[in-house]
Design an enzyme around this catalytic site. Structure first.
Site, PDB file in Angstrom:
ATOM      1  N   LYS A 276     -31.943  49.316 -29.050  1.00 39.39           N
ATOM      2  CA  LYS A 276     -32.963  49.434 -30.103  1.00 39.39           C
ATOM      3  C   LYS A 276     -32.560  48.640 -31.354  1.00 39.39           C
ATOM      4  O   LYS A 276     -33.365  47.925 -31.937  1.00 39.39           O
ATOM      5  CB  LYS A 276     -33.141  50.928 -30.412  1.00 39.39           C
ATOM      6  CG  LYS A 276     -34.003  51.307 -31.581  1.00 39.39           C
ATOM      7  CD  LYS A 276     -33.262  51.760 -32.827  1.00 39.39           C
ATOM      8  CE  LYS A 276     -32.082  52.650 -32.664  1.00 39.39           C
ATOM      9  NZ  LYS A 276     -31.406  53.075 -33.852  1.00 39.39           N
TER      10      LYS A 276
ATOM     11  N   LYS B 221     -27.937  47.257 -41.193  1.00 41.07           N
ATOM     12  CA  LYS B 221     -27.412  48.000 -40.038  1.00 41.07           C
ATOM     13  C   LYS B 221     -27.778  47.287 -38.730  1.00 41.07           C
ATOM     14  O   LYS B 221     -26.960  47.176 -37.813  1.00 41.07           O
ATOM     15  CB  LYS B 221     -27.997  49.426 -40.055  1.00 41.07           C
ATOM     16  CG  LYS B 221     -27.642  50.276 -38.848  1.00 41.07           C
ATOM     17  CD  LYS B 221     -26.170  50.603 -38.808  1.00 41.07           C
ATOM     18  CE  LYS B 221     -25.807  51.280 -37.497  1.00 41.07           C
ATOM     19  NZ  LYS B 221     -24.364  51.515 -37.375  1.00 41.07           N
TER      20      LYS B 221
ATOM     21  N   LEU C 286     -32.519  60.529 -36.502  1.00 38.81           N
ATOM     22  CA  LEU C 286     -33.222  60.499 -35.218  1.00 38.81           C
ATOM     23  C   LEU C 286     -32.995  59.143 -34.561  1.00 38.81           C
ATOM     24  O   LEU C 286     -32.459  58.231 -35.180  1.00 38.81           O
ATOM     25  CB  LEU C 286     -34.712  60.766 -35.456  1.00 38.81           C
ATOM     26  CG  LEU C 286     -35.015  62.124 -36.116  1.00 38.81           C
ATOM     27  CD1 LEU C 286     -36.511  62.285 -36.361  1.00 38.81           C
ATOM     28  CD2 LEU C 286     -34.498  63.287 -35.285  1.00 38.81           C
ATOM     29  N   PRO C 287     -33.388  58.989 -33.289  1.00 38.69           N
ATOM     30  CA  PRO C 287     -33.086  57.726 -32.605  1.00 38.69           C
ATOM     31  C   PRO C 287     -33.630  56.501 -33.341  1.00 38.69           C
ATOM     32  O   PRO C 287     -32.917  55.508 -33.513  1.00 38.69           O
ATOM     33  CB  PRO C 287     -33.746  57.894 -31.232  1.00 38.69           C
ATOM     34  CG  PRO C 287     -33.774  59.383 -31.021  1.00 38.69           C
ATOM     35  CD  PRO C 287     -33.987  59.979 -32.383  1.00 38.69           C
TER      36      PRO C 287
END
Ligand code: NDP
Length: 296
Positions: A241, A172, A66-67
């Site tokens: 994000k 990440k 998911l985002p």
């Protein structure tokens, strides 16, 4: 057969899920927009679930993509969420590029119910996702990972244990902060050279044989900017994000990161100007607009 539930069939999720539609996997998929799950199942061996809860109820392995961690929390706890339906002994693999504190709190909550959690964000983009050769950086217990190794190996090639839960997310976020720095710094440098009368193709030819090169100069800018193709493979909003996660981590840890902070600000404003649906490489357009040049 291993019963796998996959939740989140977006740009990369759908490509990862496709590798789990053959033996020894039995796949159930769920997507917020149901039509995407239906069209996935029309061309792959998979059953469509009606809700997150329905998707996970018989699953031995649950994968989310998911985002951000916010949406992962939401499908755990929301209406017809997964939490109450996860089977004791199941393992949840979160392929979302999430944030470490939320992943740690999800792992603790699931642990109390006899469900294991690993964060397993990926890199390599949609090209590596298609060919099943993603890099997977995972956080959690080795004994848990060994139980799901065959699932991760179905879509990952370089598979690296980053540390405890949350370490995959941390790695990440920093990788993607570097990607963002390289996109902006390379575009700034090329804008200067265009104004100085140097052909950007010539400039990249030299830079890519020299020490200023990066994935942005070698691949992204030649393939997507010089051609003006700007394909949508990874939304700018998602990269914004990720840099945000890296920035917050740096603040929390008391590490001074002025370059990452400035890049975070620049991407945040690019997202406001260009919107939620554009590709990350389109951030270059902001530099072009500010300087009245086109890099082509
Ligand atoms: P997309 O934006 O293409 O897809 C997002 C997915 O999440 C869709 O299935 C979407 O459903 C679903 N979703 C969004 N909001 C909600 C919600 N509130 N509740 C439930 N489901 C929701 O993202 P990607 O597939 O590109 O990325 C997924 C993750 O992988 C992200 O964390 C990203 O940073 C990471 N990633 C992406 C890469 C890429 O190249 N694209 C590369 C490496 C990592 P719907 O269809 O209804 O909108």
């Amino acid at each position: 057969m291993t019963r796998v539930a996959f939740l989140g069939l977006g740009d990369i999720g759908s490509l990862i899920a496709a590798h789990l539609t053959r033996d020894p996997f039995e796949l159930v998929v769920w997507n917020r927009t149901a039509s995407k799950a239906e069209s996935f199942a029309a061309s792959h061996r998979a059953r469509v679930a009606s809700s997150p809860s329905d998707a996970v109820k018989n699953a031995e392995v649950v994968i989310t993509c998911l985002p951000s961690s916010v949406e992962v929390e939401a499908i755990l706890h929301g209406e017809a969420g997964m939490l109450e339906s996860l089977a004791k002994g199941a393992v949840m693999i979160d392929c979302t590029s999430g944030d470490p504190p939320t992943s740690r709190s999800i792992a603790a909550e699931l642990g109390g119910r006899g469900v294991e959690f690993i964060d397993a964000p990926v890199s390599g983009g949609t090209t590596a996702a298609k060919s099943g050769s993603l890099t997977v950086m995972w956080g959690g217990e080795v004994t848990v990972f060994e139980r799901v190794r065959n699932v991760v190996e179905a879509f990952g090639k370089k598979i690296v244990h980053a540390g405890p839960v949350g370490a995959g997310d941390a790695l990440k976020a920093v990788n993607n902060a570097l990607l963002a720095v390289h996109i902006l710094s390379t575009a700034e440098g090329l804008a200067v050279l265009v104004k100085a009368g140097v052909d950007p193709k010539v400039a990249l030819d030299v830079i890519n044989a020299s020490s200023g090169r990066s994935n942005s100069s070698e691949n992204l800018i030649p393939q997507r900017v010089l051609t003006r193709a700007f394909p949508r493979t990874f939304r700018l909003a998602l990269l914004d994000k990720d840099i945000g996660i890296a920035s917050v981590m740096a603040d929390d840890l008391g590490v001074s990161t002025p370059i990452i902070s400035l890049t975070a600000e620049r991407f945040h404003s690019a997202r406001e100007i260009l919107g939620e649906d554009v590709d990350h490489v389109e951030a270059v357009k902001i530099i072009e607009q500010e300087n009245g040049v086109e890099i082509k």
